[in-house]
Design an enzyme around this catalytic site. Sequence first.
Site: not given
Length: 210
Positions: A107, A109, A136, A145
């Site tokens: 992911n 973020h 990040s 997250d």
Amino acid sequence: SFPVVVLISGSGSNLQALIDQSLQGKLNINIAAVISNKAQAYGLERATIAGIATHALDHKLFESREAFDAELQKLIDQYQPKLVVLAGFMRILSETFAKHYEGRMLNIHPSLLPKYKGLNTHQRAIDANDKEHGVSVHFVSPELDAGAVILQASTQIEKNDNADSLATKVHTLEHIIYPLAVKWFSEERLTLSDGAAFLDNTKLPESGVL
Ligand code: GAR
């Protein structure tokens, strides 16, 4: 080559960065499909233009998060991806789903994690009078997250910055670091090991350039 499925909810500029680097031969992946939970997401058009299979799967048509995630998982797994890339996919993931792709789902973020998990990260950084902000890339874990961070990039917050100007700065950084992390993973240099991101230095190119 290396099959990847990308999940989006919106504009898809990070998807575009991956498409562009693939076309330029900088990234040796095959984006097998792009899936959005929003039928109107512009990223689906980007994928279509690039000749990539697309699917819209509306989460509102499912009675629970688990039911949506199960259908999404089925759809993703039809492509047998070695990596799932979340690129602006604005859904909280069920534990079952996150665990199914543990160590093979990334992911991006828009904050310097562990700061500002969740939404409105740019405004929150401004409101906190932070001097810097950033982005990040991390492995996805069941907790929102909170997965192992792989790579971060930062930018100064200047006096006249607002949430929009910061978002623009962050996007520029995203388009650099996300393809790099995906490249590392596709070269089998990047792994999740005992809950931490691990970059295999024995597989660094002779040039030393990452
Ligand atoms: C990016 O800024 C990404 O970091 C953020 O959504 C944007 C998507 O932009 N992701 C999240 O906030 C995840 N919680 P894009 O659609 O242009 O790639």
